[in-house]
Design a protein around this motif. Structure first.
Motif, mmCIF file in Angstrom:
data_model
loop_
_atom_site.group_PDB
_atom_site.id
_atom_site.type_symbol
_atom_site.label_atom_id
_atom_site.label_comp_id
_atom_site.label_asym_id
_atom_site.label_seq_id
_atom_site.Cartn_x
_atom_site.Cartn_y
_atom_site.Cartn_z
ATOM 1 N N THR A 297 26.245 52.810 11.314
ATOM 2 C CA THR A 297 24.985 52.905 12.050
ATOM 3 C C THR A 297 24.881 51.793 13.085
ATOM 4 O OG1 THR A 297 23.913 53.895 10.118
ATOM 5 C CG2 THR A 297 22.479 52.969 11.820
ATOM 6 N N ASP A 298 25.299 50.585 12.710
ATOM 7 C CA ASP A 298 25.252 49.467 13.650
ATOM 8 C C ASP A 298 26.117 49.735 14.874
ATOM 9 O OD1 ASP A 298 23.578 48.117 11.964
ATOM 10 O OD2 ASP A 298 25.147 46.862 11.063
ATOM 11 N N ARG A 300 26.925 52.682 16.140
ATOM 12 C CA ARG A 300 26.293 53.702 16.982
ATOM 13 C C ARG A 300 25.129 53.116 17.772
ATOM 14 N NH1 ARG A 300 26.894 56.846 12.259
ATOM 15 N NH2 ARG A 300 24.640 56.743 11.870
ATOM 16 N N LEU A 301 24.331 52.253 17.118
ATOM 17 C CA LEU A 301 23.199 51.641 17.814
ATOM 18 C C LEU A 301 23.676 50.712 18.929
ATOM 19 C CD1 LEU A 301 20.821 50.832 14.807
ATOM 20 C CD2 LEU A 301 20.560 52.632 16.526
#
Length: 332
Positions: A297-298, A300-301
């Motif tokens: 997730t990190d 992608r962010l």
């Protein structure tokens, strides 16, 4: 079991075979020598190839060019949403006149299987290829049928954001040795392509430049190529680093390590060498690993791509200590 290292004559024969296949493919595929090189390496490593890109850039042409260059049987599957698993593997029918069952093999019973737009089929149909790709066999109605050898699947797919596509399951992506992107050609290569296609399809003029027996021997030679223990450790370190990287939610599997080493051996053979260099491993790290990894997730962010993460992993993984090649072997 330890296999004997290939002789210089075997390596030279393999290199000549690879050169002929590359030349035949490059007569159709303009301006993409590295793409052709990697494709031939996957063939000699006895792996399966996934070609991903937008429609119209030559994915199917690349697959057809490889199939036409290699003597042997070719099966072609156009994946659609209504395709059934039996359309791939075949069916058993009852012949009433003879009072017996007859197996009619599907298109997977070929040396080279071209799967066009694989991610337009349903997950159930996609999964029908799993056994074929991993075990070189197909089970139909409880009976296991071996597939021809060598057996290679070349599948094309459109990016997942394209309309009417299904994402390939992680287990199936892991069966593909490498994923390649064709990309748009340079203006010069596109001009050359237009001139070639102006009057005749160059695929129609392509004829096999090797046969199945020669290809089997080349695959065996590539598998026996020398990889020093430090090179093997380097592959393990690279793959292991993907499992602990905070930018990745899913790292590479042990199967990825096996296939990265096999692909590196084949690439070395394509270059006419009888041993693997760290450069071979680094060059193939992204094609062999990228499609097996999932970004965190990190990542992608932060807008980080899988390719960037692999580049970072390669950059920070220590290179093996330089050692001499095996006694009597070439070092370049």
């Amino acid at each position: 079991m330890t296999h004997a290292l290939p002789t210089s004559a075997e390596v030279d024969t393999l290199a000549r075979t690879a050169t002929r296949i590359r030349a035949a493919m490059e007569s159709v595929i303009s301006g993409r020598p590295d793409l052709v090189r990697y494709t031939v390496a996957v063939l000699l490593a006895e792996g399966h190839l996934l070609i991903e890109d937008v429609p119209g850039v030559g994915k199917t042409t690349l697959a057809k060019a490889l199939a036409a260059s290699v003597g042997g049987t070719v099966g072609r599957i156009q994946f659609t949403p209504d395709l059934l698993p039996s359309d791939l593997t075949g069916v058993t029918i009852y012949r009433q006149a003879q009072h017996e069952f007859e197996f009619r093999p599907g298109p997977v019973f070929a040396n080279v299987v071209i799967g066009d737009e694989i991610n337009r089929a349903s997950p159930k149909t996609q999964s029908a290829l799993l056994e074929c790709m991993q075990e070189a066999q197909a089970t139909i109605d409880g009976t296991t049928h071996p597939l021809p050898q060598p057996f290679l699947v070349i599948a094309t797919q459109n990016p997942i954001e394209m309309e009417g596509t299904y994402a390939l399951p992680e287990a199936q992506r892991d069966r593909f040795m490498a994923r390649l992107s064709v990309g748009y050609p340079s203006p010069e290569a596109e001009v050359e392509m237009l001139e070639r296609h102006e009057d005749v399809d160059p695929l129609g003029r392509l004829s096999p430049v090797t046969d199945v027996l020669t290809l089997r021997a080349a695959i065996d030679t590539a598998r026996r190529l020398h990889a020093a223990p430090d090179i093997t450790r380097y592959v393990v370190d690279l793959v292991g680093a993907t499992r602990s990287d905070p930018m990745l939610r899913l790292g590479a599997s042990p199967r990825a390590a096996i296939q990265l080493l096999r692909a590196a051996k084949a690439l070395a053979a394509v270059e006419g060498r009888d041993h693997v260099l760290p450069d071979d491993v680094q060059e193939l790290a992204e094609p062999v690993l990228a499609h097996r990894l999932l970004a965190s997730t990190d990542a992608r962010l932060a807008g980080r791509t899988i390719s960037q993460t692999i580049a970072d992993v390669v950059a920070r993984t220590p290179l093996p200590v330089a050692r001499s090649a095996p006694s009597g072997r070439r070092t370049a």
